[in-house]
Scaffold this active site. Structure first.
Site, PDB file in Angstrom:
ATOM      1  NE  ARG A   8      -3.573   2.330   2.591  1.00 61.07           N
ATOM      2  CZ  ARG A   8      -4.209   2.732   3.681  1.00 61.07           C
ATOM      3  NH1 ARG A   8      -4.137   2.010   4.786  1.00 61.07           N
ATOM      4  NH2 ARG A   8      -4.908   3.843   3.673  1.00 61.07           N
ATOM      5  CG  HIS A   9      -0.750   5.014  -0.829  1.00 59.18           C
ATOM      6  ND1 HIS A   9      -0.834   5.892   0.233  1.00 59.18           N
ATOM      7  CD2 HIS A   9      -2.009   4.599  -1.062  1.00 59.18           C
ATOM      8  CE1 HIS A   9      -2.084   6.025   0.603  1.00 59.18           C
ATOM      9  NE2 HIS A   9      -2.834   5.230  -0.169  1.00 59.18           N
ATOM     10  CG  ASN A  15      -3.424   7.940   4.177  1.00 65.90           C
ATOM     11  OD1 ASN A  15      -2.368   7.681   3.613  1.00 65.90           O
ATOM     12  ND2 ASN A  15      -4.596   7.637   3.628  1.00 65.90           N
ATOM     13  NE  ARG A  56      -3.747   7.795  -2.162  1.00 64.99           N
ATOM     14  CZ  ARG A  56      -4.694   8.251  -2.986  1.00 64.99           C
ATOM     15  NH1 ARG A  56      -4.441   9.252  -3.804  1.00 64.99           N
ATOM     16  NH2 ARG A  56      -5.902   7.701  -2.983  1.00 64.99           N
ATOM     17  CD  GLU A  81      -8.691   3.222  -2.341  1.00 61.53           C
ATOM     18  OE1 GLU A  81      -8.931   2.239  -3.077  1.00 61.53           O
ATOM     19  OE2 GLU A  81      -8.406   3.099  -1.135  1.00 61.53           O
ATOM     20  CG  HIS A 149      -4.729   3.435  -3.864  1.00 64.04           C
ATOM     21  ND1 HIS A 149      -4.405   4.721  -3.533  1.00 64.04           N
ATOM     22  CD2 HIS A 149      -4.282   3.242  -5.139  1.00 64.04           C
ATOM     23  CE1 HIS A 149      -3.801   5.309  -4.564  1.00 64.04           C
ATOM     24  NE2 HIS A 149      -3.719   4.425  -5.553  1.00 64.04           N
TER      25      HIS A 149
HETATM   26  O1  F6P Z   1      -8.542   6.493   3.565  1.00 63.80           O
HETATM   27  C1  F6P Z   1      -7.732   6.089   2.514  1.00 63.80           C
HETATM   28  C2  F6P Z   1      -8.539   5.391   1.452  1.00 63.80           C
HETATM   29  O2  F6P Z   1      -7.651   4.877   0.491  1.00 63.80           O
HETATM   30  C3  F6P Z   1      -9.605   6.276   0.761  1.00 63.80           C
HETATM   31  O3  F6P Z   1      -9.145   7.016  -0.346  1.00 63.80           O
HETATM   32  C4  F6P Z   1     -10.654   5.263   0.405  1.00 63.80           C
HETATM   33  O4  F6P Z   1     -11.911   5.836   0.132  1.00 63.80           O
HETATM   34  C5  F6P Z   1     -10.617   4.372   1.618  1.00 63.80           C
HETATM   35  O5  F6P Z   1      -9.271   4.301   2.024  1.00 63.80           O
HETATM   36  C6  F6P Z   1     -11.133   2.972   1.406  1.00 63.80           C
HETATM   37  O6  F6P Z   1     -11.290   2.344   2.658  1.00 63.80           O
HETATM   38  P1  F6P Z   1     -12.741   2.235   3.326  1.00 63.80           P
HETATM   39  O7  F6P Z   1     -13.567   1.508   2.302  1.00 63.80           O
HETATM   40  O8  F6P Z   1     -12.512   1.435   4.569  1.00 63.80           O
HETATM   41  O9  F6P Z   1     -13.259   3.616   3.578  1.00 63.80           O
END
Ligand code: F6P
Length: 199
Positions: A8-9, A15, A56, A81, A149
């Protein structure tokens, strides 16, 4: 035989704040994670590195290429992502306050719930598979790295591990560890490897 390192980046400001999507660069800590990853992998044979088209992901991959003149790097939009549609760039807390139906929908069925004008985990499956097929075709039998991601890596892992779909959106995808997937006809190994202390 396939050997895949699923990374993962590193950390971004988004974040740290709990902000989703966007195209933020790595923080200083994220850049240190990328350096630590390259250091950890310095003796491994890696011929191909695949990223998303996001900064990223590219910044995390760059140090890996530094001492591998023969290695290839390629950016696939298939590994971008999950697209949060109307919620792109928002804080989780803002979504909870301003769009409670989104939070409720995700809590009720995170796998199938699609963001308004955006994607669900279920929808990701097809494009992530397309990206993986292209990557495996190019890399052939040589070891490869994918710098993805959080949601993308959950889906990628599920393609190998056949998780129950409702569990996929909750798979643990840390930023200081990678998954090493090694597949032979007789042996399937999935190993989560730390490459940096999370201090
Ligand atoms: O928070 C980082 C990320 O990569 C967001 O860009 C993305 O929407 C999310 O994680 C995905 O994880 P979750 O589905 O748990 O919100």
């Amino acid at each position: 035989v396939h050997c895949l390192y699923l990374v993962r980046h590193g950390q971004t400001e988004f974040n740290v704040r709990g902000r989703i999507g966007g195209d933020p660069p790595l923080t200083a800590k994220g850049r240190a994670q990328a350096q630590a990853l390259a250091q950890h992998m310095r003796h491994k044979e890696i011929d191909w590195v695949f990223t998303s088209t996001r900064l990223r992901s590219h910044e995390t991959a760059t140090p890996l290429l530094a001492e591998r003149p023969g290695a290839h790097i390629m950016a696939f939009k298939e590994f971008n992502e999950i697209w949060a549609g109307d919620c792109e760039g928002m804080l989780y807390s803002e979504i909870r306050e301003r769009m409670p139906q989104v939070t409720a929908g995700r809590n009720a069925n995170k796998f199938s719930y699609a963001y308004p004008n955006g994607e669900s985990y279920a929808l990701l499956g097809e494009r992530v598979q397309r990206g993986l097929r292209r990557a495996l075709f190019l890399a052939g039998d040589t070891p490869l790295v994918i710098v993805g991601h959080q949601a993308i890596n959950r889906v990628l892992l599920s393609l190998f591990l056949r998780q129950r779909s409702e569990d996929v959106p909750y798979i643990y995808i840390p930023q200081n560890q990678y998954y090493h997937i090694s597949l032979t006809p007789r042996r399937k190994v999935f190993e989560r490897v730390p490459y940096q202390d999370d201090s």
